[in-house]
Design an enzyme around this catalytic site. Structure first.
Site, PDB file in Angstrom:
ATOM      1  N   GLU A 444       1.018  -1.521  -0.437  1.00 53.87           N
ATOM      2  CA  GLU A 444      -0.041  -0.211  -0.322  1.00 53.87           C
ATOM      3  C   GLU A 444       1.059   1.041  -0.248  1.00 53.87           C
ATOM      4  OE1 GLU A 444      -3.049  -1.066   0.454  1.00 53.87           O
ATOM      5  OE2 GLU A 444      -3.965   1.157  -0.265  1.00 53.87           O
TER       6      GLU A 444
HETATM    7  C1  LIG Z   1       2.692  -9.905   0.984  1.00 57.57           C
HETATM    8  C2  LIG Z   1       2.268  -9.059  -0.728  1.00 57.57           C
HETATM    9  C3  LIG Z   1       0.674  -8.371  -0.883  1.00 57.57           C
HETATM   10  C4  LIG Z   1       0.968  -7.065  -1.637  1.00 57.57           C
HETATM   11  N1  LIG Z   1      -0.667  -7.235  -2.362  1.00 57.57           N
HETATM   12  C5  LIG Z   1      -0.677  -6.289  -3.158  1.00 57.57           C
HETATM   13  C6  LIG Z   1      -2.292  -6.439  -3.934  1.00 57.57           C
HETATM   14  O1  LIG Z   1      -3.447  -6.870  -3.144  1.00 57.57           O
HETATM   15  N2  LIG Z   1      -2.145  -5.145  -4.889  1.00 57.57           N
HETATM   16  C7  LIG Z   1      -1.109  -5.090  -5.493  1.00 57.57           C
HETATM   17  O2  LIG Z   1      -1.125  -4.161  -6.220  1.00 57.57           O
HETATM   18  N3  LIG Z   1      -0.017  -4.264  -5.210  1.00 57.57           N
HETATM   19  C8  LIG Z   1       0.247  -5.697  -3.824  1.00 57.57           C
HETATM   20  N4  LIG Z   1       1.963  -6.070  -3.250  1.00 57.57           N
HETATM   21  C9  LIG Z   1       2.588  -4.760  -3.677  1.00 57.57           C
HETATM   22  C10 LIG Z   1       3.152  -3.569  -2.842  1.00 57.57           C
HETATM   23  O3  LIG Z   1       2.675  -2.893  -2.701  1.00 57.57           O
HETATM   24  C11 LIG Z   1       4.388  -3.481  -3.251  1.00 57.57           C
HETATM   25  O4  LIG Z   1       5.363  -3.968  -3.433  1.00 57.57           O
HETATM   26  C12 LIG Z   1       4.565  -1.883  -3.197  1.00 57.57           C
HETATM   27  O5  LIG Z   1       4.338  -0.790  -3.557  1.00 57.57           O
HETATM   28  C13 LIG Z   1       6.839  -1.775  -3.152  1.00 57.57           C
HETATM   29  O6  LIG Z   1       6.976  -1.900  -4.490  1.00 57.57           O
HETATM   30  P1  LIG Z   1       8.149  -3.145  -5.273  1.00 57.57           P
HETATM   31  O7  LIG Z   1       8.142  -4.318  -4.233  1.00 57.57           O
HETATM   32  O8  LIG Z   1       7.778  -2.400  -6.428  1.00 57.57           O
HETATM   33  O9  LIG Z   1       9.129  -2.116  -4.226  1.00 57.57           O
HETATM   34  P2  LIG Z   1       9.873  -0.635  -5.104  1.00 57.57           P
HETATM   35  O10 LIG Z   1       9.025   0.307  -5.815  1.00 57.57           O
HETATM   36  O11 LIG Z   1      11.137  -1.178  -6.504  1.00 57.57           O
HETATM   37  O12 LIG Z   1      10.889  -0.450  -4.010  1.00 57.57           O
HETATM   38  C14 LIG Z   1      11.966  -0.794  -3.334  1.00 57.57           C
HETATM   39  C15 LIG Z   1      12.072   0.491  -2.296  1.00 57.57           C
HETATM   40  O13 LIG Z   1      12.692   1.975  -3.155  1.00 57.57           O
HETATM   41  C16 LIG Z   1      12.361   2.584  -2.205  1.00 57.57           C
HETATM   42  N5  LIG Z   1      11.711   3.842  -3.188  1.00 57.57           N
HETATM   43  C17 LIG Z   1      11.364   3.371  -4.678  1.00 57.57           C
HETATM   44  N6  LIG Z   1      10.942   4.380  -5.465  1.00 57.57           N
HETATM   45  C18 LIG Z   1      11.472   5.558  -4.531  1.00 57.57           C
HETATM   46  C19 LIG Z   1      11.636   7.051  -4.851  1.00 57.57           C
HETATM   47  N7  LIG Z   1      10.940   7.630  -5.512  1.00 57.57           N
HETATM   48  N8  LIG Z   1      11.918   7.303  -3.463  1.00 57.57           N
HETATM   49  C20 LIG Z   1      12.200   7.205  -2.480  1.00 57.57           C
HETATM   50  N9  LIG Z   1      12.334   5.945  -2.242  1.00 57.57           N
HETATM   51  C21 LIG Z   1      12.393   4.784  -3.197  1.00 57.57           C
HETATM   52  C22 LIG Z   1      11.474   2.047  -1.924  1.00 57.57           C
HETATM   53  O14 LIG Z   1      10.485   2.754  -0.262  1.00 57.57           O
HETATM   54  C23 LIG Z   1      11.062   1.053  -1.282  1.00 57.57           C
HETATM   55  O15 LIG Z   1      12.474   0.353  -0.214  1.00 57.57           O
HETATM   56  C24 LIG Z   1       1.931  -6.821  -2.713  1.00 57.57           C
HETATM   57  C25 LIG Z   1       2.747  -6.582  -2.406  1.00 57.57           C
HETATM   58  C26 LIG Z   1       3.100  -7.200  -1.389  1.00 57.57           C
HETATM   59  C27 LIG Z   1       4.826  -8.424  -0.965  1.00 57.57           C
END
Ligand SMILES: Cc1cc2nc3c(=O)[nH]c(=O)nc-3n(C[C@H](O)[C@H](O)[C@H](O)COP(=O)(O)OP(=O)(O)OC[C@H]3O[C@@H](n4cnc5c(N)ncnc54)[C@H](O)[C@@H]3O)c2cc1C
Length: 598
Positions: A444
């Site tokens: 989220e």
């Molecule tokens: C168990 C689980 C359930 C989930 N359920 C859902 C769901 O129901 N629906 C759905 O759509 N998604 C879902 N997600 C996805 C979840 O919302 C994303 O994993 C999350 O938003 C982070 O995206 P990412 O994993 O691609 O990390 P990334 O976006 O790659 O981020 C990696 C790191 O970089 C940091 N970062 C990225 N961009 C910036 C920036 N501009 N400035 C500073 N820091 C930054 C982030 O804070 C993080 O620490 C789920 C994930 C999990 C693991």
């Protein structure tokens, strides 16, 4: 592990004695027609029975078994299907829903208490009703009448569940680069093609149909976030008479093995020209999704709170029962081989830290829910009141999501520590709470992104105007209660904490115009500073409510509140001093290293 018991006494205190929620509800005619104090209390009581009696007993087994994937679909852990049916039979999915489509129209102040119980009892399961409620909200706010009439009643009843499909393998935080596409069909529907990952309860066997809200791009859509649209893609197509028709080609390719919330399915979803319908306007999908996110983000904060409450319950019982060593002041229970660990100052520090964050966090989530209620239900004639509440919601939502989940995990880890080695062992449940709670900081929108939202978009973006709404609320409380004897020891410290937060706010706003990295360097510490100050305000309000009833209180409820407030002000609030100092050091040390130097 002590059995989870819904903390109804605590919830009633916050709702009725701290915030006088019945008066708030009475002041909002659209709420008053659906809820009165007796109805609200009966809902709390019943929610307590279901969450403690039906959902909590499935929590451990759900974690042990997990979900099972085959090409035919996903099977939920034993007992989940029946528990889901209990939720359906009780109409719990409809609690906060629009009455025009079969919802119960209950205020968020009340719904968030139910959500806390749901998540505290069984977070993996609780995600299913939570996501359905969120999908209903987005659909209700942005869907066409036809979509609403076809889908909302079944989703409110829970016969159909909802899922939120945003994330793709290469696009998580940055949804502007999603690749899922939607091409117009001749009949007004769209063909949705692409792959989403991490979709919670994207596939399962508990509901007859699953309604996906999917973010995708239309042909020729602008690049970035301004080119995203939202589509409703059902697992089974719905015939004109409302019955289920053909299977839509939206399928679950696999489910993830993961650290926690193992009882829930985290799905890879494939769309192979699946039929979908546009929700809201073209290219405005992200805005539509954000309608739901303000609610969901508080909901995720409440997940952190629910897990923390469960951890506190178990740690408290353990500390009273486990005997090790003698109290520093001499034996307290000489008849036993040792004293209960509760006598040791450090164990008390741990338990009080847990109480400070959990009880303060519950007050804070209810405070935010109160603003959500005003923003949603204030009459058109009360535009000023509504705009004020919208400002508060906008400012406080990222704090609620990130602070409650960060402290939620802290509390679960402390709870684990109270149990010593047994906290590390599966049987006692604390290790599951740590594993389950961890995801709340990540999904989220990660907590880092919440902090950027608070500091960058909300505080700096409004040049401090949104911040002032909160600061004025706290300042007004201090002013109004300056003669209140019971609050004397707190108001001066609260005023100092507010001044510290206001000074830092101004400092970062000034820095932001000169240094591009200023906001990013300050944001996470700023959110913590904000959250700690907000909880100090909550504790002051709790003191006010408890003080009058503390004399002669034999239950220890009110006297316990006053003593916990003292601990919060003595031991937790001072963390704001070091946070403020760190923020003032600016971004230089953070940005100085080259990539090689890392
Ligand atoms: C168990 C689980 C359930 C989930 N359920 C859902 C769901 O129901 N629906 C759905 O759509 N998604 C879902 N997600 C996805 C979840 O919302 C994303 O994993 C999350 O938003 C982070 O995206 P990412 O994993 O691609 O990390 P990334 O976006 O790659 O981020 C990696 C790191 O970089 C940091 N970062 C990225 N961009 C910036 C920036 N501009 N400035 C500073 N820091 C930054 C982030 O804070 C993080 O620490 C789920 C994930 C999990 C693991």
């Amino acid at each position: 592990m002590a059995d989870y018991q819904a903390p109804l006494r605590e919830m009633r205190f916050v709702l009725n004695e701290v915030f006088d929620a019945p008066a708030l509800w009475a002041s909002l005619p659209k709420v008053a027609e659906n809820v009165d104090p007796d109805t609200a209390d009966a809902i709390l009581e019943e929610a307590g029975k279901i969450t403690s009696g039906v959902l909590a007993p499935l929590n451990r087994e759900g974690d042990e078994q997990g979900c099972k994937w085959t090409a035919e679909g996903v099977t939920s852990p034993e007992g989940f299907k029946e528990a889901y049916q209990t939720i359906v039979d009780g109409g719990w999915n409809a609690l906060g829903g629009n009455p025009e489509q079969g919802g119960m129209g209950m205020p968020k102040t009340l719904v968030s208490q139910f959500e806390e119980m749901l998540q505290g009892a069984n977070m993996a399961f609780g995600l299913a009703p939570m996501l359905t409620a969120g999908a209903c909200l987005a659909l209700d706010a942005h869907g066409s009448n036809e979509l609403k009439e076809t889908y909302l009643p079944k989703m409110y009843s829970g016969v159909w569940s909802g899922a939120m499909d945003l994330t793709e393998p290469h696009a998580g935080t940055d949804l502007g680069i999603i690749r899922t596409k939607a091409e117009p069909n001749d009949d007004g529907s769209f063909a949705v093609t692409g792959t989403k990952i991490f979709i919670t309860w994207g596939e399962h066997d508990m509901a007859e149909n699953i309604v996906h809200l999917v973010l995708a791009k239309l042909p020729g859509a602008p690049k970035g976030p301004k080119g995203i649209s939202m589509f409703l893609v059902p697992k089974f197509l719905v015939k004109d008479d409302g019955s289920l028709g053909d299977r839509n080609p939206v399928t679950c390719g696999s489910i993830e093995k993961k650290m926690g919330i193992k009882g829930s399915a985290t799905c890879v979803m494939n769309y192979d020209a699946a039929r979908g319908w546009l929700v809201g306007e073209e290219n405005k999908g992200l805005n539509a999704m954000f309608t739901m996110m303000n609610y969901e983000r508080l909901g995720v904060g409440v997940q952190g709170l629910g897990a923390a409450e469960a951890s506190l319950q178990s740690a408290r019982e353990y500390a009273k029962d486990r005997i090790q060593s003698r109290a520093p002041s001499g034996a307290q229970q000489p008849e036993k081989a040792a004293d209960p660990i509760l006598v040791h100052p450090d164990v008390r520090r741990m338990l009080l830290t847990m109480k400070g964050y959990v009880e303060g966090g519950r007050a804070f989530s209810t405070y935010v829910a109160q603003w959500l209620d005003i923003a949603k239900y204030a009459d058109d004639s009360e535009q000023e009141r509504r705009i004020h509440a919208e400002g508060m919601v906008s400012l406080l939502t990222p704090v609620a999501k990130a602070f409650l989940t960060d402290r939620g995990l802290d509390v679960c880890i402390i709870g684990q520590q109270v149990l010593g080695g047994h906290g590390f062992i599966r049987e006692w449940g604390q290790e599951q709470l740590v594993r389950d709670c961890r995801i709340t900081q990540i999904y989220e929108g990660t907590n880092g992104i919440q902090a950027l939202d608070l500091m960058g978009r909300k505080v700096v973006g409004s040049q401090g105007k949104l911040y002032e709404l909160f600061a004025q609320d706290v300042a007004a409380f201090i002013e109004e209660n300056s003669d209140e004897q019971s609050l004397r020891p707190y108001l001066e410290l609260l005023a100092a904490a507010l001044e510290r937060l206001s000074d830092v706010t101004e400092h970062v706003i000034n820095q932001a115009s000169e240094t591009p990295d200023a906001v990013g360097a300050a944001s996470v510490d700023y959110l913590d500073l904000f959250g700690l100050t907000a909880l100090a305000y909550m504790w002051a309000r709790m003191v006010k409510a408890a003080a009058a009833k503390a004399e002669g209180d034999t239950s220890g409820f009110y006297t316990g509140k006053l003593k916990t407030a003292r601990f919060y002000y003595d031991r937790l609030l001072p963390k704001t001093v070091s946070l403020a100092e760190g923020i003032r050091s600016g971004s230089d040390s953070m940005m100085a290293l080259t990539a090689e130097e890392f």
